[in-house]
Design a protein around this motif. Structure first.
Motif, mmCIF file in Angstrom:
data_model
loop_
_atom_site.group_PDB
_atom_site.id
_atom_site.type_symbol
_atom_site.label_atom_id
_atom_site.label_comp_id
_atom_site.label_asym_id
_atom_site.label_seq_id
_atom_site.Cartn_x
_atom_site.Cartn_y
_atom_site.Cartn_z
ATOM 1 N N ASN A 34 76.259 70.544 44.608
ATOM 2 C CA ASN A 34 76.814 71.701 45.294
ATOM 3 C C ASN A 34 76.624 72.870 44.340
ATOM 4 O O ASN A 34 77.078 72.828 43.200
ATOM 5 N N LYS A 188 75.164 82.634 59.653
ATOM 6 C CA LYS A 188 75.496 81.208 59.695
ATOM 7 C C LYS A 188 74.426 80.426 60.443
ATOM 8 O O LYS A 188 73.753 80.944 61.336
ATOM 9 N N GLY A 189 74.278 79.166 60.082
ATOM 10 C CA GLY A 189 73.409 78.268 60.825
ATOM 11 C C GLY A 189 71.929 78.420 60.556
ATOM 12 O O GLY A 189 71.100 77.889 61.305
ATOM 13 N N GLN A 191 68.647 77.671 58.168
ATOM 14 C CA GLN A 191 68.220 76.681 57.178
ATOM 15 C C GLN A 191 67.848 77.335 55.859
ATOM 16 O O GLN A 191 67.152 78.354 55.827
ATOM 17 N N ASP A 196 70.845 70.432 52.600
ATOM 18 C CA ASP A 196 71.451 69.748 53.738
ATOM 19 C C ASP A 196 72.386 70.664 54.510
ATOM 20 O O ASP A 196 72.544 70.536 55.721
ATOM 21 N N HIS A 197 73.018 71.588 53.786
ATOM 22 C CA HIS A 197 74.006 72.473 54.421
ATOM 23 C C HIS A 197 74.204 73.692 53.535
ATOM 24 O O HIS A 197 74.030 73.632 52.313
ATOM 25 N N ASN A 198 74.549 74.820 54.147
ATOM 26 C CA ASN A 198 74.991 75.994 53.383
ATOM 27 C C ASN A 198 76.128 76.663 54.121
ATOM 28 O O ASN A 198 76.288 76.502 55.333
ATOM 29 N N ASP A 199 76.925 77.418 53.378
ATOM 30 C CA ASP A 199 78.101 78.044 53.981
ATOM 31 C C ASP A 199 77.808 79.418 54.575
ATOM 32 O O ASP A 199 78.722 80.124 55.009
ATOM 33 N N LEU A 230 75.411 75.986 48.605
ATOM 34 C CA LEU A 230 74.638 74.984 49.337
ATOM 35 C C LEU A 230 74.960 73.580 48.840
ATOM 36 O O LEU A 230 75.439 73.388 47.722
ATOM 37 N N ASP A 231 74.665 72.628 49.700
ATOM 38 C CA ASP A 231 74.809 71.212 49.362
ATOM 39 C C ASP A 231 73.495 70.506 49.616
ATOM 40 O O ASP A 231 72.818 70.751 50.620
#
Length: 243
Positions: A34, A188-189, A191, A196-199, A230-231
Motif C-alpha cells: 500500500n 474515482k474508478g 485504473q 489492484d485498487h486506488n482511492d 494504491l494497493d
C-alpha cells in the motif's frame, strides 16, 4: 546521486535487469504494498494518458514551430505498509522518472530511471524491484536504476518530493482553484497502471516538475499533478489440471 546503466549496475542491490524480468510477467508470490504517490507530468491537467489512447498530449515549440508528443514524468512513492517474502517495506521510498514517449499504444515506453532511497536495505530493494515490475507491466527502450536521497512530504492541500535535495529531480503540487466550493477534485474508478485498487486521483497541478540530471533534463510548471494511495499484491498462482 549515482545512476547506472543496465550493464554497469554493479553495486546496486537491485538492477534494471531484474525489473525488466518482472515486467515480462514473472509471478512473485508472497508480497503486497500500500503506497502513496506524488506524481506529475508534462501533460496538461488532467493527463490523457490514463484514458488508454496511447498518445500523450502534443507540445508545440514556439521557436521551431515543431510539434512533439511526449509525457515526461516524475513519480515519488512512499510505502505506507508493505511486505515482500517476509521483508517489511513500511516507510520505504522510491522514485520513477522518465518519458512515456510519443506512442505507447503497444506497451512500449521510451525511458525510465527507477531510484531507490538510500535508506532502503538490499532486501527492501529486492522486494521493490518485484513490485515495481508488476505495477508497471510495460517495456522500455531504456531502463536504468539508481540510489539517491528521497525527501517526501504531503498535506491535504500540497505535496513536495525531492531527489538529492532537488539537484536530481523535484515535484511540487499545490491545490488548484478549479474545485467545486473550494474542494480538491478527485477522479474515482480510473485504473492506475497495474494496481489492484486506488482511492482516487486527487487533482493538484504541479508548481514544478523537473528532472535535472543526465542528458534528458526537463522542467515544467503548471501542468498535470496527482496524488493517490494504491494497493497491489501478488496474485494466487493458477491451478493447472483438474478432474
Amino acid at each position: 546521486m549515482r545512476v547506472f546503466a543496465l550493464a554497469c549496475a554493479v553495486g546496486l542491490a537491485v538492477t534494471a535487469v531484474a525489473i525488466a524480468a518482472e515486467m515480462k510477467g514473472a509471478a512473485t508470490p508472497g508480497w503486497k504494498m500500500n503506497a502513496t504517490v506524488i506524481e506529475a507530468c508534462s501533460c496538461p491537467m488532467f493527463c490523457t494518458c490514463y484514458f488508454g489512447s496511447g498518445q500523450p498530449a502534443a507540445h508545440h515549440d514556439m521557436a521551431t514551430h515543431a510539434q512533439e508528443h511526449f509525457c515526461r514524468f516524475n513519480n515519488a512513492y512512499r510505502v505506507n505498509k508493505g511486505v515482500y517474502k517476509g521483508v517489511k517495506l513500511d516507510g520505504a521510498k522510491f522514485w520513477v522518472g522518465g518519458d512515456l514517449g510519443g506512442d505507447f499504444s503497444k506497451g512500449q515506453m521510451d525511458w525510465a530511471v527507477v531510484t531507490f532511497d538510500k535508506a532502503t536495505t538490499q532486501a527492501q530493494r529486492d522486494g521493490l524491484t518485484a513490485i515495481v515490475g508488476n505495477l508497471f507491466p510495460v517495456k522500455w527502450n531504456s531502463l536504468t536504476t539508481g540510489v539517491g536521497d528521497i525527501a517526501w512530504t504531503a498535506t491535504k492541500d500540497e505535496a513536495h518530493a525531492t531527489l538529492d535535495g532537488g539537484k536530481s529531480a523535484e515535484v511540487e503540487l499545490k491545490k488548484g482553484g478549479f474545485g467545486e466550493a473550494g474542494q480538491i477534485p478527485v477522479i474515482k474508478g480510473l485504473q492506475y497502471w497495474g494496481a489492484d485498487h486506488n482511492d482516487g486521483f486527487v487533482l493538484m497541478p504541479n508548481s514544478v516538475e523537473a528532472w535535472r540530471m543526465g542528458d534528458k533534463q526537463f522542467e515544467f510548471k503548471g501542468n498535470n499533478g496527482i496524488m493517490m494511495t494504491l494497493d497491489i499484491a501478488a496474485k494466487p498462482a493458477a491451478v493447472k489440471g483438474g478432474m
